[in-house]
Design a protein around this motif. Structure first.
Motif, PDB file in Angstrom:
ATOM      1  N   ALA A  61      -3.389   9.090 -38.776  1.00  0.00           N
ATOM      2  CA  ALA A  61      -2.293   9.792 -38.119  1.00  0.00           C
ATOM      3  C   ALA A  61      -2.634   9.936 -36.636  1.00  0.00           C
ATOM      4  O   ALA A  61      -3.817  10.087 -36.271  1.00  0.00           O
ATOM      5  N   ASP A  62      -1.607   9.906 -35.796  1.00  0.00           N
ATOM      6  CA  ASP A  62      -1.843  10.002 -34.358  1.00  0.00           C
ATOM      7  C   ASP A  62      -2.602  11.277 -33.993  1.00  0.00           C
ATOM      8  O   ASP A  62      -3.412  11.286 -33.053  1.00  0.00           O
ATOM      9  N   SER A  63      -2.359  12.327 -34.739  1.00  0.00           N
ATOM     10  CA  SER A  63      -2.958  13.628 -34.423  1.00  0.00           C
ATOM     11  C   SER A  63      -4.471  13.660 -34.631  1.00  0.00           C
ATOM     12  O   SER A  63      -5.138  14.563 -34.121  1.00  0.00           O
ATOM     13  N   VAL A  64      -5.015  12.687 -35.377  1.00  0.00           N
ATOM     14  CA  VAL A  64      -6.453  12.714 -35.663  1.00  0.00           C
ATOM     15  C   VAL A  64      -7.189  11.485 -35.136  1.00  0.00           C
ATOM     16  O   VAL A  64      -8.410  11.397 -35.260  1.00  0.00           O
ATOM     17  N   LYS A  65      -6.464  10.539 -34.543  1.00  0.00           N
ATOM     18  CA  LYS A  65      -7.104   9.327 -34.032  1.00  0.00           C
ATOM     19  C   LYS A  65      -8.178   9.666 -33.009  1.00  0.00           C
ATOM     20  O   LYS A  65      -7.984  10.491 -32.133  1.00  0.00           O
ATOM     21  N   GLY A  66      -9.319   9.015 -33.166  1.00  0.00           N
ATOM     22  CA  GLY A  66     -10.440   9.257 -32.262  1.00  0.00           C
ATOM     23  C   GLY A  66     -11.303  10.437 -32.650  1.00  0.00           C
ATOM     24  O   GLY A  66     -12.384  10.621 -32.082  1.00  0.00           O
ATOM     25  N   ARG A  67     -10.844  11.238 -33.615  1.00  0.00           N
ATOM     26  CA  ARG A  67     -11.616  12.411 -34.040  1.00  0.00           C
ATOM     27  C   ARG A  67     -12.074  12.299 -35.489  1.00  0.00           C
ATOM     28  O   ARG A  67     -13.153  12.784 -35.840  1.00  0.00           O
TER      29      ARG A  67
END
Length: 120
Positions: A61-67
């Motif tokens: 999901a965009d909200s968690v990308k990279g994290r």
């Protein structure tokens, strides 16, 4: 009786990290297809957070990308969700969802959920 057992939830401060685990048990040999993590906040719809599609391709999901990072262990029949840089809005109940080949068809299995609370 196939079961998905989740672990790793808890209370963490903003910016902290947690790793969720989900393992399938109750059968002899598992053929597993897609593996996913969802989350749900009371009053809202369940949201897809991350998925491993076809055994290797990861989507987020965009909200968690990279994290967040999803991974799987085919020997242990397990899926993991490494969550870094956690935010207040990551607070939710997290559910794993696994497609397992049973008696000639793909069957969706769900874990019971594990609570993740991000709070200072």
């Amino acid at each position: 009786q196939v079961q998905l057992v989740e672990s790793g939830g808890g209370l963490v401060q903003p910016g902290g990290s947690l790793t969720l685990s989900c393992a399938a048990s109750g059968g002899s040999i598992f053929i597993i297809n897609d593996m996913r993590w969802y989350r749900q906040v009371p009053g809202l719809e369940r949201e897809l957070v991350a998925a491993i599609i076809g055994g290797s391709r990861a989507n987020y999901a965009d909200s968690v990308k990279g994290r967040f990072t999803i991974s799987r262990d085919n020997v242990k029949n397990a899926v993991y969700l490494q969550m870094n840089s956690l935010k207040f809005e990551d607070t939710a109940v997290y559910y794993c969802n696994v497609e397992i080949w049973r008696q000639g068809e793909w069957v969706d299995y769900w874990g019971r959920g594990t609570q993740v609370t991000v709070s200072s």
